[in-house]
Design an enzyme around this catalytic site. Structure first.
Site, PDB file in Angstrom:
ATOM      1  CG  HIS A  10     -11.302  -6.687   6.035  1.00 40.55           C
ATOM      2  ND1 HIS A  10     -10.452  -7.146   7.000  1.00 40.55           N
ATOM      3  CD2 HIS A  10     -10.668  -6.923   4.857  1.00 40.55           C
ATOM      4  CE1 HIS A  10      -9.368  -7.652   6.442  1.00 40.55           C
ATOM      5  NE2 HIS A  10      -9.460  -7.531   5.138  1.00 40.55           N
ATOM      6  CD  GLU A  67      -2.032  -2.319   1.266  1.00 38.68           C
ATOM      7  OE1 GLU A  67      -0.947  -2.670   1.769  1.00 38.68           O
ATOM      8  OE2 GLU A  67      -2.956  -3.107   1.007  1.00 38.68           O
TER       9      GLU A  67
END
Lengths: 325, 337
Positions: free
Chosen positions: A129, A60
């Protein structure tokens, strides 16, 4: 008008901008050949090829850093961070780099890029999540923050974000991906920094964002049918820039403010809006401004627990009824 | 390397050598000036000097094309000056004056001069490596011939972004050069005491399919030659390089650090036996450059830095109205209507 799902509107928005501008390219994990884990970018790889639609490693920091380096030197990249929770591992690039480089260099550096990310709960994915983290982004000067609630807004605001000269964090709500809605045919570009009154009313104002917008509308409809209470719903659409004019004029009209937030309680975006309204419109209020939020807890996975955690239609309905009665 | 070269058969001509010396001497003199100005309380905040590490900045910058991009750390004065940024702009920024490169809004750790290809200096360890990768992606994507060079310290090799950036650059074969300035210390701590391998950058190269390259970072010629090979490789589409330059920081980590952790005699040893400026001056003489040419370069640098110092001292502080400018691209800071 075409009927598109929210996820189809994502691909349509990216495709519209990539067709228009060669400097737009799209990177992320599983976004190309697989079409994204939420299937929001299906078809882009086939249409634009591996040069412009790129599968990256699970890196990321490299994804956001690469997007930033490219944006600084002439491209307009779109980068996907699969789940907004993962922004935490590359937050340096949001909080310290893309947001501050223009200021620190006194305007020498630019950063026209879009970070798209799957945000929000309702999918039973648990605490890592499912979060709504748009309020994290809102706290940082130098970036813009967008969170659409309809397919039309997804396409139009995504196009506006790509064309914007500033870095934009674009929060797509995971639970909205399957919903369908009308999207204008042909080129569709919306305007950042504009809220929308999505249901007119006179008795109270609900300010909501993303998944909370359809829930607020349903609660308002029910309040009208059951009790004749006429609630106006404002979809903020972009937290930064914040369209206080639209919010304020609604509050002045109705005299009551409710915010419906998916963020945990502390420092959710509703706190900022309530604070502005209390500062500037205190004498226009007919009662306390009320925040309806997720409690200050991590999100649970079990469906019954998650359902009572996020503000529901019933909770919004009951809270407003309690307060107004 | 070949045994002793003469000016006639050398691959680096005298003109280039004088450029290399000028660049190193400018960095040395300007950094010493920055230190003096700090002692006078005219350089505020913090500053991280490259004293002793000048050959790396000079060697790479001299091998660059005008359109190449540099990405620096908070120890970035040297790399900014080496690309030809104005000395007044650099010293002015350190002194947080209106004449500074960023009008005092960035400070010592964020020197930026995009007109010279200096795409910023970054103070969060590792962050600028992926950015350099992104600049290289843009060059490859748009068919430009520039190469991105990213300079960082030995300590950076232990942070995740270093590894993410290297893997990414190799996977997409991007024109980016990773330059590790191994000055022996991660801030106050000896790098070998906190790193799994002896050579913090070079010993990681094989993990990314890259050649292990270690050079004498205090020899500007060796740096320049290595840089030329790396730029040529990158421009030919053959991908990134990772180069570990062995050097030694003669100053503390930052202005707050007197370097008390160094073993006795270590600093003196490096200053006496392995100072890049002293070594290069001797080489120029050895290759027949006249002393008065060297003196001329040094006198010119001193004049430039002296004049820049005076100009910066006389520059006003930044006007308060720039406090809220350039937050967003429209020039302002408005976050609401």
């Amino acid at each position: 008008m075409a009927q598109l799902t929210y996820r189809e509107a994502v691909a349509a928005g990216i495709a519209q901008e990539m067709e228009r501008d060669e400097t737009v390219a799209f990177i992320g994990e599983d976004v190309a050949r697989a079409g994204g884990v939420f299937k929001a970018t299906v078809g882009l790889f086939d249409k634009f090829g591996p040069k412009r639609v790129i599968d990256t490693p699970i890196s990321e920091q490299a994804i956001l850093g690469a997007a930033m380096g490219a944006a600084m030197t002439g491209m307009r990249p779109i980068a996907e961070i699969m789940f907004s929770d993962f922004l935490a591992v590359c937050w340096d690039f949001v909080a310290n780099e893309m947001s501050k480089s223009r200021y620190m260099s006194d305007g020498q550096l630019k950063c026209p890029l879009v970070v798209r990310t799957g945000n929000g709960g309702g999918s039973r994915f648990g605490a890592q999540h499912s979060q709504s983290v748009e309020n994290w982004a809102m706290a940082i000067p130098g970036i813009k923050v967008v969170a659409p609630s309809t397919p039309a807004d997804v396409k139009g605001l995504l196009a506006a974000s790509v064309r914007d000269e500033d870095p934009v964090i674009f929060f797509e709500h995971k639970s909205l991906y399957p919903i369908k809605g009308e999207v204008p045919e042909g080129e569709h570009v919306d305007t950042l920094g504009t809220a929308k009154i999505v249901r007119s009313g006179t008795d109270a104002t609900i300010v909501a964002l993303a998944l909370m917008v359809p829930r607020a509308i349903q609660a308002a409809d029910k309040l009208k049918i059951d009790h004749g209470i006429d609630v106006e719903v404002v979809d903020i659409r972009t937290l930064v820039p914040l369209d206080m004019k639209t919010i304020s004029s609604s509050v002045v009209k109705t005299g009551r403010l409710f915010t419906v937030e998916e963020n945990p309680r502390l420092c959710g975006w509703g706190a900022e809006i309530v604070s502005i309204v209390v500062d500037e419109l205190f004498w226009d209020l007919d009662g306390p401004a009320v925040r309806i939020t997720t409690p200050h807890i991590p999100l649970p996975a079990a469906d019954n627990l998650e359902d009572i955690t996020l503000p529901s239609v019933d909770r919004i309905y009951s809270k407003i009824l309690d307060v107004l009665r | 390397m070949a045994k002793k070269k003469t000016l006639n058969n050398d691959d680096i001509d005298e003109k280039k050598r004088l450029e290399l010396y000028n660049s190193q001497y400018l960095i040395r003199f300007a950094e010493q000036r920055a230190y003096d100005l700090f002692l006078e309380n005219l350089v505020k905040g913090t500053s991280h000097l490259s004293l002793g590490q000048e050959a790396i900045a000079a060697g790479f910058a001299t091998a660059m094309q005008v359109n190449d991009k540099s990405f620096c750390t908070y120890r970035g004065h040297a790399h900014t000056l080496a690309r030809g940024a104005s000395v007044v702009g650099v010293l002015g920024e350190l002194m947080q004056r209106d004449c500074g490169l960023m009008r005092g809004k960035g400070g010592s750790m964020h020197l930026t001069d995009t007109s010279k290809g200096v795409m910023g200096s970054y103070a969060i360890i590792g962050a600028h490596l992926p950015m350099a990768v992104g600049s290289a992606w843009r060059a490859q994507y748009m068919g430009h011939d520039d190469v991105a060079t990213v300079f960082f310290g030995d300590g950076t090799t232990n942070i995740g972004a270093f590894h993410e950036a290297l893997n990414y650059a190799v996977v997409y074969k991007l024109p980016v050069i990773f330059v590790c300035e191994n000055n022996n210390y991660m801030e106050y701590t000896p790098i070998e005491s906190i790193t799994a391998v002896k050579n913090p950058a070079a010993d990681r190269a094989s993990a990314y399919g890259l050649e292990s390259i270690i050079i004498d970072g205090n020899d500007a010629d060796e740096v320049y030659r290595t840089a030329q090979v790396a730029y040529s490789k990158a421009r030919s589409g053959d991908g990134p390089s990772l180069i570990e330059c062995k050097t030694y920081r003669q100053s503390g980590h930052s202005r707050a650090d007197p370097g008390a952790y160094r073993p006795d005699g270590e600093l003196d040893h490096w200053k006496k036996n392995n100072d890049p400026i002293t070594r290069y001056r001797a080489r120029l003489i050895e290759f027949g450059v006249k002393q008065k040419v060297i003196d001329g370069i040094e006198a010119n640098v001193k004049r430039v830095v002296d004049e820049a110092t005076e100009e910066a001292k006389n520059s006003p502080v930044p006007p308060e109205e720039i406090l809220t400018t350039n937050v967003y691209a429209n020039g302002g800071w408005a976050w609401r209507n």
